[in-house]
Enzyme design. Structure first.
Site, PDB file in Angstrom:
ATOM      1  CB  VAL A   1     -28.645  14.440 -84.158  1.00  0.00           C
ATOM      2  CG1 VAL A   1     -29.642  15.515 -84.547  1.00  0.00           C
ATOM      3  CG2 VAL A   1     -29.375  13.165 -83.768  1.00  0.00           C
ATOM      4  CB  CYS A   2     -25.661  16.546 -88.515  1.00  0.00           C
ATOM      5  SG  CYS A   2     -26.339  15.571 -89.882  1.00  0.00           S
ATOM      6  CB  SER A   3     -27.875  21.165 -89.566  1.00  0.00           C
ATOM      7  OG  SER A   3     -26.512  21.483 -89.700  1.00  0.00           O
TER       8      SER A   3
END
Length: 101
Positions: free
Chosen positions: A6-8
């Site tokens: 999960v990242c931006s």
């Protein structure tokens, strides 16, 4: 093993995904590694073994744990040093350790 980072939606996470896939291939193991923003995670909650959270979005950890509650999914923040240096083998090791707990 199915792993979601999960990242931006940053470039460094896509590099890490590639390196993790390469590390798994070198070990002769099957690993489905993908990156996505937290907003898309709900659609995959029942089809993942480990969710690793980018250090830059560590504040999402509680929300992510709530989204995968009820599923057999391990959740943790990616080791900051391994993330920053894009050490795919180290992050893969982290995922394997989480799943074996």
């Amino acid at each position: 093993m199915r792993i979601i980072l999960v990242c931006s939606a940053g470039m460094s996470t896509s590099i890490l995904v590639r390196k993790m896939r390469n590390a798994a291939e070198e070990r002769g193991m099957e690993a489905d590694v993908n990156a996505m923003p937290e907003s898309e995670l709900h659609a995959h909650a029942g089809n993942v073994d480990v969710v690793l959270i980018g250090p830059q979005v560590r504040y999402l950890e509680d929300q992510i744990k709530e989204k995968v509650k009820g599923y057999d999914v391990a959740v943790a923040v990616i080791d900051q040093m391994a993330y920053g240096m894009a050490r795919g083998e180290k992050v893969l090791d982290q995922a394997l350790e989480l799943k074996s707990e």
